[in-house]
Design a protein around this motif. Structure first.
Motif, PDB file in Angstrom:
ATOM      1  N   GLY A 316       0.672  -1.628   0.179  1.00 18.60           N
ATOM      2  CA  GLY A 316      -0.212  -0.033   0.248  1.00 18.60           C
ATOM      3  C   GLY A 316       0.911   0.864  -0.274  1.00 18.60           C
ATOM      4  N   CYS A 317       1.652   0.903   1.028  1.00 22.75           N
ATOM      5  CA  CYS A 317       2.877   2.169   0.212  1.00 22.75           C
ATOM      6  C   CYS A 317       3.104   2.478  -0.269  1.00 22.75           C
ATOM      7  N   GLU A 318       4.059   1.671  -1.288  1.00 25.54           N
ATOM      8  CA  GLU A 318       3.925   1.425  -2.260  1.00 25.54           C
ATOM      9  C   GLU A 318       3.907   2.439  -3.108  1.00 25.54           C
ATOM     10  N   VAL A 319       2.541   2.289  -3.223  1.00 23.05           N
ATOM     11  CA  VAL A 319       1.717   2.577  -4.090  1.00 23.05           C
ATOM     12  C   VAL A 319       2.398   3.809  -4.636  1.00 23.05           C
ATOM     13  N   LEU A 320       2.326   4.947  -3.044  1.00 18.99           N
ATOM     14  CA  LEU A 320       2.378   6.030  -3.141  1.00 18.99           C
ATOM     15  C   LEU A 320       3.863   7.198  -3.051  1.00 18.99           C
ATOM     16  N   ILE A 321       4.769   6.120  -3.194  1.00 18.48           N
ATOM     17  CA  ILE A 321       5.831   6.317  -2.937  1.00 18.48           C
ATOM     18  C   ILE A 321       6.045   8.062  -3.565  1.00 18.48           C
ATOM     19  N   MET A 322       6.172   7.970  -5.146  1.00 22.18           N
ATOM     20  CA  MET A 322       6.325   9.020  -5.983  1.00 22.18           C
ATOM     21  C   MET A 322       5.148  10.074  -5.393  1.00 22.18           C
ATOM     22  N   GLY A 323       3.966  10.081  -5.720  1.00 22.98           N
ATOM     23  CA  GLY A 323       3.007  10.880  -5.076  1.00 22.98           C
ATOM     24  C   GLY A 323       3.758  11.579  -3.507  1.00 22.98           C
ATOM     25  N   ALA A 324       3.656  10.478  -2.968  1.00 23.43           N
ATOM     26  CA  ALA A 324       3.875  11.091  -1.832  1.00 23.43           C
ATOM     27  C   ALA A 324       5.230  12.383  -1.589  1.00 23.43           C
ATOM     28  N   LEU A 325       6.014  11.482  -2.180  1.00 26.57           N
ATOM     29  CA  LEU A 325       7.583  12.856  -1.991  1.00 26.57           C
ATOM     30  C   LEU A 325       7.389  13.868  -2.632  1.00 26.57           C
ATOM     31  N   VAL A 326       6.170  14.026  -3.995  1.00 29.02           N
ATOM     32  CA  VAL A 326       6.808  15.568  -4.447  1.00 29.02           C
ATOM     33  C   VAL A 326       5.890  15.924  -3.621  1.00 29.02           C
ATOM     34  N   VAL A 327       5.270  15.747  -2.570  1.00 21.54           N
ATOM     35  CA  VAL A 327       4.657  16.870  -1.476  1.00 21.54           C
ATOM     36  C   VAL A 327       5.888  17.559  -0.657  1.00 21.54           C
ATOM     37  N   GLY A 328       6.892  17.168  -0.230  1.00 17.03           N
ATOM     38  CA  GLY A 328       7.733  17.746   0.027  1.00 17.03           C
ATOM     39  C   GLY A 328       9.292  18.454  -1.196  1.00 17.03           C
ATOM     40  N   ILE A 329       8.956  18.257  -2.119  1.00 19.16           N
ATOM     41  CA  ILE A 329       9.903  18.377  -3.448  1.00 19.16           C
ATOM     42  C   ILE A 329       8.952  19.798  -3.815  1.00 19.16           C
ATOM     43  N   ALA A 330       7.969  19.707  -3.743  1.00 20.61           N
ATOM     44  CA  ALA A 330       6.968  21.130  -3.457  1.00 20.61           C
ATOM     45  C   ALA A 330       7.362  22.301  -2.433  1.00 20.61           C
ATOM     46  N   ASN A 331       7.625  21.676  -1.575  1.00 26.36           N
ATOM     47  CA  ASN A 331       8.079  22.518  -0.084  1.00 26.36           C
ATOM     48  C   ASN A 331       9.066  23.525  -0.309  1.00 26.36           C
ATOM     49  N   ALA A 332      10.074  22.848  -1.336  1.00 23.11           N
ATOM     50  CA  ALA A 332      11.218  23.334  -1.475  1.00 23.11           C
ATOM     51  C   ALA A 332      11.037  24.280  -1.999  1.00 23.11           C
ATOM     52  N   ILE A 333       9.945  24.338  -3.156  1.00 22.91           N
ATOM     53  CA  ILE A 333       9.696  26.129  -3.590  1.00 22.91           C
ATOM     54  C   ILE A 333       9.669  26.868  -2.322  1.00 22.91           C
ATOM     55  N   LEU A 334       9.178  26.709  -1.597  1.00 17.64           N
ATOM     56  CA  LEU A 334       8.820  27.876  -0.106  1.00 17.64           C
ATOM     57  C   LEU A 334      10.081  27.814  -0.023  1.00 17.64           C
ATOM     58  N   ILE A 335      10.860  26.882   0.431  1.00 16.45           N
ATOM     59  CA  ILE A 335      11.727  27.595   1.386  1.00 16.45           C
ATOM     60  C   ILE A 335      12.971  27.964   0.602  1.00 16.45           C
ATOM     61  N   ILE A 336      13.310  27.612  -0.803  1.00  6.65           N
ATOM     62  CA  ILE A 336      13.312  29.396  -1.750  1.00  6.65           C
ATOM     63  C   ILE A 336      13.244  30.112  -1.329  1.00  6.65           C
ATOM     64  N   LEU A 337      12.184  30.885  -1.260  1.00  4.54           N
ATOM     65  CA  LEU A 337      11.847  31.744  -1.467  1.00  4.54           C
ATOM     66  C   LEU A 337      12.162  32.195   0.872  1.00  4.54           C
ATOM     67  N   ARG A 338      11.838  31.715   1.139  1.00  2.00           N
ATOM     68  CA  ARG A 338      11.935  31.971   2.482  1.00  2.00           C
ATOM     69  C   ARG A 338      12.986  32.082   2.608  1.00  2.00           C
ATOM     70  N   GLU A 339      14.288  31.877   2.921  1.00  3.83           N
ATOM     71  CA  GLU A 339      15.699  31.075   3.050  1.00  3.83           C
ATOM     72  C   GLU A 339      16.681  32.314   2.508  1.00  3.83           C
ATOM     73  N   GLY A 340      15.704  32.448   1.338  1.00  4.51           N
ATOM     74  CA  GLY A 340      16.574  33.942   0.454  1.00  4.51           C
ATOM     75  C   GLY A 340      15.906  35.050   0.217  1.00  4.51           C
ATOM     76  N   LEU A 341      14.916  35.152   1.498  1.00  4.92           N
ATOM     77  CA  LEU A 341      14.179  36.205   2.530  1.00  4.92           C
ATOM     78  C   LEU A 341      13.650  37.274   1.292  1.00  4.92           C
ATOM     79  N   ILE A 342      12.728  36.462   0.103  1.00  2.00           N
ATOM     80  CA  ILE A 342      12.283  37.419  -0.969  1.00  2.00           C
ATOM     81  C   ILE A 342      11.230  37.159  -0.644  1.00  2.00           C
TER      82      ILE A 342
END
Length: 468
Positions: A316-342
């Motif tokens: 059941g977990c295997e089915v969702l590996i790609m989609g679950a990790l997308v959540v973290g990768i998408a959040n990286a965009i916000l990390i860049i904007l916040r830490e870049g102070l823009i």
């Protein structure tokens, strides 16, 4: 002829990049922006347990440009920041993996399909209204995701597809969340910051809610009716879904006593989930624990041994590996904007643009700003805390009522939540439904355009009638 054939072959070879490639490209663009956009920030204060922005406090600060290493670090930081949601997705998927292994889902959907034969279309408005009310009144979002695993097999069996099953949950919940009349996490917080009576102006919001939901239901029913007549018209045609294999649609599946006990456990879990969220204010940790208990109980009533439970959980977990990790990768965009102070600089620039608009267009300008901000701040409560302290005094200066300013925030915050890959709830739903972001965008974009137009019309009407 040879040249034409070569050109046709080149066109045919073009393929939309993988969603990971798209997201990483956006991360790089965000990093480049830290070299172009000046760094700056607003002062913030604590008020009623919330951190809010102090209007007029924006000031430039020393730049913090993103390095190449920072780009790759942001992905790990994004994974850590969204770990509760990522593991929630995995554990819900694992628990439903145990349920699927029992054969209970196939048995239940075949049994239900026989009972609603000839009335399949009624499921769409009834269920979408249910999910919309949960979003409009309770502010539920992630809590509705597990229903996808039940509705996809049912939708496929009665002649629809996995897109319909997923859309019933995502579009229903999103329509309610966006056009909410008493959502405590968006309307409640925004009105509190705007110093308005909580949930005031409800009657007009209810009218907007009905219109917004009706359009969403019409869109799903129109598509469902089309593929019911011609299955090849489905955007998912030819694709297998892990929740149900369409090749088994002609088989007969019994719905045994053990299957009924498994669904009794599922029903108890969903009721417990609703009670926990509403009465005890559960978070993802408590909900995750509940689904773990559900998986174990289902395995026990189905006479599965513990090793089989563990294997089914992993599948059941295997089915969702790609989609679950997308959540973290998408959040990286916000990390860049916040830490870049823009991020604050972007908000300041958008607010300044609204300040220069004539009074007649000010409300519409505030709505557009909120729409844009939501792409980098997908959290409803987070966006309220960030933008409303700025928009409220701005609305007073521009002659826009505070109630209209709240409405502009509400629609600006909600519409893109089922479109932008930075929305964790939305991406989790697609992951559970086994639908790629690219396919969803191709299917949903006409409705998103309609939603944006409706939002603009509603905010304009509110401005014209001096909405209080």
């Amino acid at each position: 002829m040879l040249i034409i054939e070569m050109q046709t072959e080149k066109k045919a070879r073009f393929k939309v990049p993988h969603v990971y490639v798209i997201l990483f490209s956006v991360i790089i663009i965000g990093a480049i922006c830290t070299y172009i956009i000046p760094a700056g920030e607003f002062e913030r204060i604590e008020q009623d347990g919330r951190t809010i922005v102090v209007p007029g406090s924006y000031h430039e600060i020393p730049e913090n440009r993103t390095t190449i290493l920072n780009v790759f670090e942001s992905i790990h930081k994004g994974m850590i920041a969204t770990a509760p949601l990522i593991f929630y997705i995995f554990i819900v998927g694992g628990a439903f993996g145990i349920l699927r292994a029992t054969g209970a889902i196939e048995g239940a959907v075949h049994s239900m399909a026989k009972k609603i034969a000839g009335r399949e279309q009624l499921l769409i408005p009834v269920l979408m209204t249910f999910f919309a009310l949960s979003g409009a009144m309770l502010g539920l979002a992630e809590e509705t995701i597990p229903y996808i695993t039940i509705l996809i097999p049912l939708a496929v069996l009665i002649g629809f597809d996995s897109m319909v099953g997923t859309a019933i949950v995502l579009l229903g919940t999103s329509a309610g969340f966006t056009a909410a009349f008493m959502n405590p996490f968006t309307v409640g917080i925004a009105q509190g910051i705007a110093e308005l009576p909580i949930f005031s102006g409800m009657y007009l919001r209810i009218i907007f809610f009905v219109i917004f939901l009706s359009v969403s239901i019409w869109y799903v029913m129109r598509y469902a009716n089309k593929i019911k007549k011609n299955p090849k018209a489905s955007v998912m045609f030819g694709e297998k879904n892990a929740l149900i294999d369409s090749s088994d649609s002609d088989q007969t599946f019994p719905f045994t006593t053990r299957h009924k006990l498994a669904f009794f456990v599922l029903l108890g879990t969903l009721v417990g989930l609703a009670v926990g969220v509403i009465k005890f204010e559960w978070g993802l940790t408590q909900m995750t624990g509940l689904f773990l208990i559900m998986g174990i109980l289902i395995g026990l009533v189905s006479k599965m041994n513990f090793s089989s439970m563990a294997e089914s959980f992993i599948k059941g977990c295997e089915v969702l590996i790609m989609g679950a990790l997308v959540v973290g990768i998408a959040n990286a965009i916000l990390i860049i904007l916040r830490e870049g102070l823009i991020m604050d600089t972007i908000l300041y620039g958008l607010a300044s643009a609204v300040d220069s608009l004539p009074p007649q267009l000010a409300a519409l300008g505030m709505y557009i700003v909120q729409c844009l901000v939501n792409y980098i701040v997908p959290s409803g409560s987070g966006q309220a805390a960030l933008t409303m302290p700025i928009m409220v005094p701005l609305s007073d200066l521009l002659g826009v009522t505070r109630q209209t300013a709240v409405l502009a925030f509400q629609f600006g915050d909600g519409i893109s939540n089922i479109f932008t890959p930075t929305s964790g709830y939305f991406m989790a739903g697609l992951a559970l439904g086994g639908i790629s972001w690219i396919k969803w965008v191709k299917w949903i974009w006409p409705l998103i355009a309609i939603h944006y137009v409706l939002g603009a019309i509603f905010v304009t009407i509110a401005q014209l009638i001096n909405y209080q």
